[in-house]
Design a protein around this motif. Structure first.
Motif, PDB file in Angstrom:
ATOM      1  N   ASP A 164       0.658  -1.233  -0.097  1.00  0.00           N
ATOM      2  CA  ASP A 164       0.018   0.127  -0.011  1.00  0.00           C
ATOM      3  C   ASP A 164       0.995   1.335   0.038  1.00  0.00           C
ATOM      4  OD1 ASP A 164      -2.267  -1.451  -0.147  1.00  0.00           O
ATOM      5  OD2 ASP A 164      -2.533  -1.407   2.050  1.00  0.00           O
ATOM      6  N   TRP A 165       2.126   1.114   0.563  1.00  0.00           N
ATOM      7  CA  TRP A 165       2.874   2.260   0.681  1.00  0.00           C
ATOM      8  C   TRP A 165       3.541   2.710  -0.653  1.00  0.00           C
ATOM      9  CZ3 TRP A 165       2.292   5.333   4.507  1.00  0.00           C
ATOM     10  CH2 TRP A 165       1.932   5.025   5.662  1.00  0.00           C
ATOM     11  N   GLU A 166       3.339   1.686  -1.582  1.00  0.00           N
ATOM     12  CA  GLU A 166       3.799   2.307  -2.893  1.00  0.00           C
ATOM     13  C   GLU A 166       3.192   3.590  -3.704  1.00  0.00           C
ATOM     14  OE1 GLU A 166       3.540  -1.210  -5.416  1.00  0.00           O
ATOM     15  OE2 GLU A 166       5.188  -2.371  -4.177  1.00  0.00           O
ATOM     16  N   GLU A 167       1.976   3.808  -3.082  1.00  0.00           N
ATOM     17  CA  GLU A 167       1.106   4.808  -3.539  1.00  0.00           C
ATOM     18  C   GLU A 167       1.350   6.149  -2.852  1.00  0.00           C
ATOM     19  OE1 GLU A 167      -3.029   3.674  -4.058  1.00  0.00           O
ATOM     20  OE2 GLU A 167      -2.147   1.462  -4.303  1.00  0.00           O
ATOM     21  N   ASN A 168       2.101   6.114  -1.682  1.00  0.00           N
ATOM     22  CA  ASN A 168       2.037   7.186  -0.876  1.00  0.00           C
ATOM     23  C   ASN A 168       2.924   8.386  -1.467  1.00  0.00           C
ATOM     24  OD1 ASN A 168       4.318   8.679   1.371  1.00  0.00           O
ATOM     25  ND2 ASN A 168       2.055   8.600   1.990  1.00  0.00           N
ATOM     26  N   GLY A 169       2.442   9.482  -1.528  1.00  0.00           N
ATOM     27  CA  GLY A 169       3.172  10.538  -2.074  1.00  0.00           C
ATOM     28  C   GLY A 169       4.566  10.818  -1.449  1.00  0.00           C
ATOM     29  N   TRP A 170       4.976  10.726  -0.454  1.00  0.00           N
ATOM     30  CA  TRP A 170       6.204  10.639   0.337  1.00  0.00           C
ATOM     31  C   TRP A 170       7.178   9.837   0.051  1.00  0.00           C
ATOM     32  CZ3 TRP A 170       8.491   7.962   4.504  1.00  0.00           C
ATOM     33  CH2 TRP A 170       9.418   8.400   4.961  1.00  0.00           C
ATOM     34  N   ILE A 171       6.587   8.442   0.243  1.00  0.00           N
ATOM     35  CA  ILE A 171       7.397   7.364  -0.294  1.00  0.00           C
ATOM     36  C   ILE A 171       7.976   7.662  -1.623  1.00  0.00           C
ATOM     37  CG2 ILE A 171       7.545   4.830  -0.836  1.00  0.00           C
ATOM     38  CD1 ILE A 171       7.812   5.314   2.094  1.00  0.00           C
ATOM     39  N   GLY A 178      14.930   7.021  -0.147  1.00  0.00           N
ATOM     40  CA  GLY A 178      15.241   5.483  -0.641  1.00  0.00           C
ATOM     41  C   GLY A 178      14.258   4.673   0.228  1.00  0.00           C
ATOM     42  N   ARG A 179      13.358   4.980   0.928  1.00  0.00           N
ATOM     43  CA  ARG A 179      12.530   4.339   1.846  1.00  0.00           C
ATOM     44  C   ARG A 179      11.503   3.881   0.914  1.00  0.00           C
ATOM     45  NH1 ARG A 179      13.760   8.308   5.385  1.00  0.00           N
ATOM     46  NH2 ARG A 179      14.548   7.695   7.500  1.00  0.00           N
ATOM     47  N   PRO A 182       7.671   3.220   5.472  1.00  0.00           N
ATOM     48  CA  PRO A 182       8.252   4.015   6.964  1.00  0.00           C
ATOM     49  C   PRO A 182       9.053   3.193   7.624  1.00  0.00           C
ATOM     50  CG  PRO A 182       6.097   4.270   6.657  1.00  0.00           C
ATOM     51  CD  PRO A 182       5.998   3.157   5.219  1.00  0.00           C
ATOM     52  N   ASP A 183       9.919   3.667   8.644  1.00  0.00           N
ATOM     53  CA  ASP A 183      10.719   3.102   9.366  1.00  0.00           C
ATOM     54  C   ASP A 183       9.728   2.204  10.444  1.00  0.00           C
ATOM     55  OD1 ASP A 183      12.820   3.941   8.247  1.00  0.00           O
ATOM     56  OD2 ASP A 183      13.478   5.348   9.513  1.00  0.00           O
ATOM     57  N   SER A 184       8.756   2.632  10.619  1.00  0.00           N
ATOM     58  CA  SER A 184       7.711   2.087  11.801  1.00  0.00           C
ATOM     59  C   SER A 184       7.246   0.906  11.275  1.00  0.00           C
ATOM     60  CB  SER A 184       6.490   3.076  11.999  1.00  0.00           C
ATOM     61  OG  SER A 184       5.756   3.282  10.785  1.00  0.00           O
ATOM     62  N   ILE A 190      15.588   1.084  13.297  1.00  0.00           N
ATOM     63  CA  ILE A 190      16.579   1.792  13.053  1.00  0.00           C
ATOM     64  C   ILE A 190      16.579   2.926  12.179  1.00  0.00           C
ATOM     65  CG2 ILE A 190      18.237   0.424  13.997  1.00  0.00           C
ATOM     66  CD1 ILE A 190      19.305  -0.554  11.320  1.00  0.00           C
ATOM     67  N   PRO A 191      17.192   4.019  11.846  1.00  0.00           N
ATOM     68  CA  PRO A 191      17.031   4.988  10.904  1.00  0.00           C
ATOM     69  C   PRO A 191      17.309   4.275   9.593  1.00  0.00           C
ATOM     70  CG  PRO A 191      18.393   6.043  12.715  1.00  0.00           C
ATOM     71  CD  PRO A 191      18.174   4.510  13.059  1.00  0.00           C
ATOM     72  N   PHE A 192      16.258   4.655   8.605  1.00  0.00           N
ATOM     73  CA  PHE A 192      16.269   4.297   7.284  1.00  0.00           C
ATOM     74  C   PHE A 192      16.304   2.494   7.115  1.00  0.00           C
ATOM     75  CE2 PHE A 192      18.885   8.181   7.500  1.00  0.00           C
ATOM     76  CZ  PHE A 192      18.253   8.825   6.213  1.00  0.00           C
ATOM     77  N   CYS A 193      15.693   1.823   8.244  1.00  0.00           N
ATOM     78  CA  CYS A 193      15.483   0.495   7.900  1.00  0.00           C
ATOM     79  C   CYS A 193      14.394   0.135   7.059  1.00  0.00           C
ATOM     80  CB  CYS A 193      15.265  -0.168   9.396  1.00  0.00           C
ATOM     81  SG  CYS A 193      13.553   0.509  10.056  1.00  0.00           S
ATOM     82  N   GLY A 194      13.637   1.190   6.383  1.00  0.00           N
ATOM     83  CA  GLY A 194      12.608   0.981   5.590  1.00  0.00           C
ATOM     84  C   GLY A 194      13.108   0.957   4.034  1.00  0.00           C
ATOM     85  N   THR A 195      14.235   1.190   4.022  1.00  0.00           N
ATOM     86  CA  THR A 195      14.801   1.041   2.555  1.00  0.00           C
ATOM     87  C   THR A 195      14.876  -0.245   2.126  1.00  0.00           C
ATOM     88  OG1 THR A 195      17.311   1.216   3.598  1.00  0.00           O
ATOM     89  CG2 THR A 195      16.126   3.395   2.716  1.00  0.00           C
TER      90      THR A 195
END
Length: 254
Positions: A164-171, A178-179, A182-184, A190-195
């Protein structure tokens, strides 16, 4: 014989007074519990309320706080009416108990009816909220915090799944650095784990956050329902005691 009967009547009245006083004390405590549940919902779960499409859930919490306060005041009034043996106060107390009882029934029916509607709206709107509001503008910071808290606490990612996050404007923008999520969403944050979008790194369970939030709301409503049913049963006992004491005081008067 008349003295014996009078003594028995007085003993019966005294017993009823102490029974009703005990009930009022328990009723007062129950009011405190109801109010505490409402305050807990508003304080601890306020972030989730912002994700819901309607204000029904928030309204139920405010109703709980108000109902708890009324119950506590009614309990104090009942104690005063009992020990002062004021029949008018007992009548007022009985009417208040009856009104609260009827309101609980109405609230229970409305909660049952609105739950399905709330559930349907949630399924339709949660994905749109995550897609269109997460990290998109200062006005949506509370949404961002709520989504992060939801994913962290429920160990989920996305409304239905992580894609679902593929459609998010921020992502999709350079601001995400490069995420892919989200990291959550990460199992170990850890920072940037969402990459790194991999099942070993992020939560990939089907059903996503919407099924977890739906279960949370249902469980919470069941707790509220159980508390309401318990108090309603106690109220019925209190109304019986009140009627008995009122009758006993009337007979003693005449």
């Amino acid at each position: 014989m008349g003295a014996v009967e009078e003594k028995q009547e007085k003993c019966g009245t005294v017993c009823l007074k102490y029974l009703l006083f005990t009930f009022n004390f328990l009723f007062w405590l129950a009011g405190g519990v109801v109010m505490a549940v409402g305050v807990w919902t508003l304080v601890e779960k306020s972030d989730y309320i912002s994700l819901l499409p309607s204000k029904t859930y928030a309204a139920s919490a405010y109703i709980l706080v108000l109902a708890g306060a009324i119950v506590m005041v009614t309990g104090v009034l009942g104690c005063c009416a009992t020990f002062k043996e004021q029949k008018k106060l007992l009548l007022v107390y009985f009417v208040l108990l009856l009104c609260i009882f009827l309101l609980e029934i109405v609230a229970g029916v409305l909660a049952y009816i609105n739950y399905q509607q709330l559930n349907d709206e949630l399924k339709q709107n949660l994905k749109a909220t995550m897609t269109n509001k997460y990290r998109l503008g200062k006005d949506n910071e509370h949404i961002t915090q709520a989504v992060d808290k939801l994913q962290e606490e429920f160990k989920c990612c996305g409304s239905h799944n992580s894609t679902d996050w593929e459609e998010n404007g921020w992502i999709r923008s350079s601001a995400s650095e490069g995420r892919k999520v989200p990291d959550s969403c990460c199992k170990t944050q850890i920072p940037f784990c969402g990459t790194r979008d991999h099942p070993s790194n992020i939560y990939k369970a089907e059903g996503g956050c919407i099924s977890k939030l739906e279960r949370f709301i249902l469980d919470h409503l069941q707790i509220i329902g159980a508390v309401g049913v318990g108090i309603a049963c106690v109220q019925l006992i209190g109304m019986v005691f009140t009627c008995c004491l009122y009758r006993s005081l009337t007979e003693s008067y005449y």
